[in-house]
Design an enzyme around this catalytic site. Structure first.
Site, PDB file in Angstrom:
ATOM      1  N   ASN A  10       0.873  -1.166   0.000  1.00 13.51           N
ATOM      2  CA  ASN A  10       0.000   0.000   0.000  1.00 13.51           C
ATOM      3  C   ASN A  10       0.916   1.223   0.000  1.00 13.51           C
ATOM      4  OD1 ASN A  10      -1.789   2.049   0.460  1.00 13.51           O
ATOM      5  ND2 ASN A  10      -2.420   1.365   2.510  1.00 13.51           N
ATOM      6  N   HIS A  97      -9.414   0.909   4.885  1.00 13.33           N
ATOM      7  CA  HIS A  97      -8.142   1.133   5.590  1.00 13.33           C
ATOM      8  C   HIS A  97      -8.397   2.066   6.778  1.00 13.33           C
ATOM      9  CE1 HIS A  97      -4.077   2.386   6.515  1.00 13.33           C
ATOM     10  NE2 HIS A  97      -3.668   1.315   5.858  1.00 13.33           N
ATOM     11  N   GLU A  99      -6.815   4.490   7.909  1.00 15.51           N
ATOM     12  CA  GLU A  99      -6.606   5.926   7.640  1.00 15.51           C
ATOM     13  C   GLU A  99      -7.846   6.536   6.998  1.00 15.51           C
ATOM     14  OE1 GLU A  99      -2.912   5.428   5.546  1.00 15.51           O
ATOM     15  OE2 GLU A  99      -1.944   4.868   7.433  1.00 15.51           O
TER      16      GLU A  99
HETATM   17  P1  13P Z   1       3.274   0.524   7.665  1.00 12.74           P
HETATM   18  O1  13P Z   1       3.813  -0.749   7.072  1.00 12.74           O
HETATM   19  O2  13P Z   1       3.961   1.754   7.141  1.00 12.74           O
HETATM   20  O3  13P Z   1       3.179   0.460   9.137  1.00 12.74           O
HETATM   21  O4  13P Z   1       1.765   0.653   7.119  1.00 12.74           O
HETATM   22  C1  13P Z   1       0.922  -0.433   7.208  1.00 12.74           C
HETATM   23  C2  13P Z   1      -0.309  -0.120   6.448  1.00 12.74           C
HETATM   24  O5  13P Z   1      -1.093   0.705   6.850  1.00 12.74           O
HETATM   25  C3  13P Z   1      -0.537  -0.830   5.184  1.00 12.74           C
HETATM   26  O6  13P Z   1      -1.819  -0.612   4.702  1.00 12.74           O
END
Ligand code: 13P
Length: 251
Positions: A10, A97, A99
């Site tokens: 991602n 996700h 976020e």
């Molecule tokens: P990181 O690997 O940067 O912690 O992010 C994980 C993530 O949110 C993948 O979707």
């Protein structure tokens, strides 16, 4: 039957088009060093999906988007339809996700619509679940993941469920350098599979469940060795082809 092993990158809101193409080409170039049994997926920003699809052509690397619209088409300024994503040659779409749940108000209601759009256009959703730090500390992580699955995944038909990838991403481990221990990952992955089994029966054994959250070459092998962990959804480490591929060697 062995479950599919998946390493998905991602890229989030990173890379300009030329950088994304370069990154994709480097992944293609190094791919032969990793077991063919690993399915690699890269998920660039919308702006260069098309160029990345072109860059991986002829390889077995698949491309996914990071989100799609709730509606099929029309007057929805700024949105990108699942049909548009599929038309570019993408096979996957990340949905839910943390976020997007946290910063853009994504809810189970909108995710049900997005899932329907993804399936209507032949895309495989990578549906993300996971608790935040407060929920983990309160011991609510099981309940949070269960609700995120019940409210969305339980609405799928058996046929749709057979074409689903789940990613467990504890919010407290995303981009923080803190990783869930392999034991913590296994505990909740096994739980998620149990929840899936309660609705879909034996088909739950076939559903890949990926771990995400500061997954990197140094910890991937230990996490992927666990029975119910079928790969990773990788953020930061997916931005370096060498690290992304090295994570694939964790199987
Ligand atoms: P990181 O690997 O940067 O912690 O992010 C994980 C993530 O949110 C993948 O979707």
């Amino acid at each position: 039957m062995a479950r599919k092993k998946i390493v998905a990158g991602n890229w989030k809101m990173n890379t300009l088009p030329a950088e994304g193409v370069e990154l994709a080409k480097s992944v293609v170039a190094g791919r032969s060093e990793v077991c063919e049994c690993v399915n690699f997926i890269v998920c660039p920003p919308f702006t260069h999906l098309s160029q990345v699809v072109e860059a991986v052509k002829g390889s077995d690397i698949a491309v996914g988007a990071q989100d799609c619209a709730t509606e099929a088409k029309g007057a929805y300024t700024g949105e990108v339809a699942a049909q548009m994503i599929a038309a570019l040659g993408c096979k996957y779409v990340i949905l839910g996700h943390s976020e997007r749940r946290q910063y853009y108000g994504e809810t189970s209601e909108s995710l049900n619509k997005k899932m329907a759009q993804a399936y209507a256009n032949g895309l495989t959703p990578i549906y993300c679940v996971g608790e935040n730090l407060e929920e983990r500390e309160a011991g609510n992580h099981f309940a949070v993941c269960k609700a995120q699955i019940e409210e969305v995944v339980f609405n799928l038909t058996e046929e749709q469920f057979a074409n689903l990838v789940i990613a467990y991403e504890p919010v407290w481990a995303i981009g923080t350098g803190k990783t869930a221990t392999a034991e913590q990952a296994q505990e909740i992955h096994a739980y998620i599979r149990e929840v899936l089994r309660s609705k879909f029966g034996a088909a739950a054994e076939e559903c890949p469940i990926l771990y995400g959250g500061s997954c990197k070459p140094s910890n991937a092998a230990e996490i992927f060795a666990k029975a119910d962990v079928d790969g990773g959804l990788i953020g930061g480490a997916a931005l370096k082809a060498e690290d992304f591929l090295a994570i694939g060697k964790g199987f």
